[in-house]
Design an enzyme around this catalytic site. Structure first.
Site, mmCIF file in Angstrom:
data_model
loop_
_atom_site.group_PDB
_atom_site.id
_atom_site.type_symbol
_atom_site.label_atom_id
_atom_site.label_comp_id
_atom_site.label_asym_id
_atom_site.label_seq_id
_atom_site.Cartn_x
_atom_site.Cartn_y
_atom_site.Cartn_z
ATOM 1 N N GLU A 1 4.328 -6.409 2.732
ATOM 2 C CA GLU A 1 5.104 -7.339 3.548
ATOM 3 C C GLU A 1 6.602 -7.285 3.276
ATOM 4 O O GLU A 1 7.403 -7.024 4.147
ATOM 5 C CB GLU A 1 4.593 -8.764 3.352
ATOM 6 C CG GLU A 1 3.476 -9.120 4.291
ATOM 7 C CD GLU A 1 3.876 -9.047 5.763
ATOM 8 O OE1 GLU A 1 4.326 -10.080 6.286
ATOM 9 O OE2 GLU A 1 3.745 -7.979 6.395
ATOM 10 N N ASP A 2 6.975 -7.518 2.008
ATOM 11 C CA ASP A 2 8.406 -7.727 1.792
ATOM 12 C C ASP A 2 9.073 -6.735 0.853
ATOM 13 O O ASP A 2 10.154 -6.974 0.357
ATOM 14 C CB ASP A 2 8.668 -9.164 1.306
ATOM 15 C CG ASP A 2 7.438 -9.830 0.748
ATOM 16 O OD1 ASP A 2 6.951 -10.778 1.381
ATOM 17 O OD2 ASP A 2 6.931 -9.356 -0.291
#
Ligand code: MN
Length: 744
Positions: A94-95
């Protein structure tokens, strides 16, 4: 089933701290893996460590401590090397700027898919208070996980997050704890991970109601101190009594979890002192007869508490749970709840859906209860490796846990369950029939999609409506739910009725003019009796009913008109002689006022005959087929001529509108000499004349090497069609180009 534990001790905090340290802590638990596998896990660790570099957990520790702890939990369950790698990598997608294809390159397809699956689950948020939503959400999670390892890693992830919840802002405790209680704990229970189930429940309870949790903890431990000797005594007495009777029984002491005590107090409005079944025992026997024998012995030993005996062996619970329940008044006024059942019943109670499969294994082995969770998981994973069986087994579990449905969200976060294959239109009708009836567009996960788009688990679906829009018959081709189908059909039926009524009105007006009546009777009270008499005369239910019968051709307009003239004459109203003459003389004039105007607007009760395919500019006639509405033919179409010959009564005057709203289909036959590129030349001539080809069929022509090409084209009108034919006749290799009409 009553949740139960052997202790309420807290072994998990120690585990959490150990895992926080470093890879060394994880490595110490990997002794069940080979050296090569441990190297793979280390590689995943290095990758995750680099990806999370600089990120911190809520407690200020490096972020990597979290994936390590998750992997450590998975190692405790003895999950395989890919699951451990995925556990380490589970938060990188995700990040951290890592992509799925990047993971695929580094760690292979399986690991990449596991991480991808986890990332998708992470995006789901359960934030509704409705109870039946929780069940749907659980099913959705299970359905979305194509691999059981995804669920297991997710549970490990959630467990660690719950253990470290204290580091999180208090504002988040409520939502995450509620989600844990309602979604993840039951999934753990269902998968037979009973320790995780109890831990999740207690952690969630502790953070949801910190004060109550503290009070209850104290009360339970005080009660335990007081009762310890007593419980031991009871257990010994029971064991002795069963041994004396020659029963081979296994007795397990149980204690309720804090959360289940709290729930009981809350649900039944009891004080702690009133919860008198804190203690329980489970008696496991070899067979059902043994269960009933043991029950009899127990009732002789201690007095049963009235109203607490339940026979779930004779009448199992819906989920298959079987057991005898009874509560006995033990020494010193302590009530003790007994569950009496066989080994296989116990397995069903503990392992749920996996029990049937487990039992086969267990029969030969005979492992202790505590090992079953891990053992089952390991076997499940082993089975996953043997690809064919794996898919089948997990599929089997999922079918049971999450039936043939997809679970999607409304924009407000409500969950809707729809059958697999359902589209946005099904969704719209599931929300409300008005939403379905007026749907014009849909968005899935924020992106505009066609209405026929099939929905997938976890999609957020939004329907755009417009008051003027109405159901499209084409939807029937793709909707899956009976609800959508019946609503669309219902709407179309109403539409057909409206249209045939309108047509009937026009036809009746036309027939009345032919009888010399310029205007049919209107809405004056005196006119009502005329209409009522006509309705009775035709045997219809109502005026609308009569008119739509005329429109559908089930009743002759001229018969009704003649009857009306008679009725009016009886009241002294005479036909207009002048009008009568004019109508008779202009009967063939197309724009006669009474004609049905053809504008090409979609109208289910006006059809264009496929034998001659009339287009604007053609002289046309309308034939009122029996029950099929008005069929428009070219005037000199041979089919129409034959009909006119035997059924002249059913012909009505029709006329083209000045500006029809759409193009019409016309048939042509083009005869060509066969050769290379002929079809391409013909098609380009048609396109050059701005007509579209709807259909093409080729047959051998009469002469040698000649080929008949039969086209259906869309054209604006007769002049347009003539232009197309002229263009074709100028084309090389075309011998003949004519309109297709039925043979005389
Ligand atoms: Mn995580």
């Amino acid at each position: 089933m009553t949740p139960a534990v052997s202790t309420v001790a807290e072994p998990y905090m120690a585990a959490a701290n150990a895992a926080a340290a470093s890879f060394a802590a994880l490595e110490a638990r990997l002794d069940y893996l080979g050296a090569a596998d441990i190297e793979l896990v280390r590689k995943a660790y290095r990758f995750a460590d680099a990806a999370h570099l600089g990120q911190m957990r809520g407690n200020g520790e490096p972020y990597i401590t979290h994936p390590i702890a998750v992997a450590a939990q998975c190692a405790e369950w003895k999950l395989d090397v890919q699951a451990l790698m995925a556990a380490l990598l589970h938060d990188t997608l995700e990040d951290c700027g890592v992509t799925k294809s990047g993971l695929l390159e580094q760690f292979g397809l399986q690991v990449a898919e596991l991480v991808d699956g986890l990332t998708k689950l992470d995006k789901l948020q359960f934030d509704t208070r409705e109870e039946n939503q929780a069940e749907s959400f659980r099913k959705m999670l299970l359905a979305m996980a194509r691999d059981v390892r995804v669920i297991l890693i997710k549970l490990a992830d959630r467990t660690h997050n719950m253990r470290t919840m204290g580091d999180m802002p208090r504002g988040k405790w409520g939502r995450i704890s509620t989600e844990t209680l309602e979604i993840y704990a039951p999934i753990a229970h269902r998968l037979g991970l009973n320790q995780t189930y109890r831990e999740l429940q207690d952690l969630a309870f502790r953070h949801l109601k910190p004060w109550r949790y503290a009070v209850l903890t104290k009360a339970v431990s005080r009660a335990r101190q007081r009762r310890r000797d007593l419980i031991q005594k009871v257990q010994q007495q029971v064991q002795a009594a069963l041994d004396d009777a020659g029963l081979q029984a296994r007795i397990i002491g149980r204690e309720k979890t804090l959360y289940s005590i709290y729930r009981k107090m809350n649900d039944k409005r009891l004080s702690f002192a009133q919860v008198n079944d804190l203690y329980g025992m489970r008696v496991i026997l070899p067979d059902t007869i043994g269960c009933y024998t043991a029950l009899g012995l127990l009732h002789q030993l201690y007095k049963p508490v009235p109203g607490h005996f339940k026979d779930y062996i004779a009448i199992p619970k819906i989920n298959g749970y079987q057991s005898l329940h009874t509560t006995l008044a033990g020494p010193a006024g302590a009530n003790i709840e007994f569950q009496i059942r066989t080994e296989s019943m116990d397995l069903v109670a503990e392992a749920g859906v996996a029990a049937h499969w487990l039992y086969k294994v267990n029969k030969t082995g005979g492992q202790a209860d505590a090992e079953l969770g891990t053992q089952w998981l390991q076997s499940l994973l082993d089975i996953q490796h043997e690809t064919r069986d794996a898919a089948e087994f997990w599929e089997h579990i999922r079918v049971d846990l999450a039936p043939d449905a997809v679970y999607v969200f409304t924009p407000k976060g409500q969950i809707m369950a729809l059958p697999r294959g359902a589209t946005t239109v099904d969704f719209a009708y599931a929300i409300h029939s008005n939403v379905g009836d007026h749907a014009i567009a849909a968005k899935v996960n924020g992106e505009q999609v066609p209405l026929r788009t099939e929905l997938h688990n976890g999609d957020v679906v939004e329907i755009v409506t417009a008051a003027v829009s109405s159901p499209n018959p084409a939807w029937l081709g793709f909707v899956r739910t009976g609800r959508a189908r019946s609503r669309i059909r219902h709407h179309l039926k109403n539409l057909a009725q409206d249209e045939s009524r309108e047509l009937g009105e026009k036809l009746l007006a036309q027939a009345l003019r032919a009888e010399g009546l310029g205007q049919p009777p209107g809405k004056e009270p005196s006119d009502h009796s005329i209409w009522d008499k006509l309705v009775r005369f035709t045997g219809s239910r109502s005026r609308d009913d009569m008119l739509s019968h005329i429109g559908l051709g089930k009743r002759s307009a001229s018969m009704v008109a003649k009857r009306m003239v008679t009725l009016l004459a009886a009241e002294g109203i005479k036909p207009d002689a002048l009008l009568l003459t004019r109508e008779r003389y202009t009967a063939h004039e197309n724009l006669s006022q009474g004609a049905v105007i053809l504008d090409g607007a979609d109208n289910v009760s006006v059809k264009f005959a496929t034998c001659c395919r009339p287009i604007p500019g053609d002289d046309v006639v309308g034939y009122l087929g029996r029950g099929e509405g008005l069929v428009v033919h070219v005037e000199d179409c041979s089919v129409a001529r034959r009909l006119q010959h035997k059924d002249a009564e059913r012909f009505v005057t029709v006329a083209w509108a000045d500006e029809p709203v759409r193009a019409f289909e016309a048939g042509i036959v083009v005869t060509v000499t066969n050769g290379k590129g002929v079809l391409a030349r013909v098609a380009s001539a048609i396109a050059g004349a701005e007509a579209d080809i709807v259909y093409l069929n080729m047959t051998e022509g009469g002469a040698q090497d000649a080929l008949d090409l039969r086209f259906i084209l869309t054209v604006r009108d007769r002049a347009h069609l003539d232009a197309v034919l002229r263009a074709l006749r100028r084309t090389h290799s075309v011998l003949r180009a004519v309109r297709a009409l039925p043979a005389a």
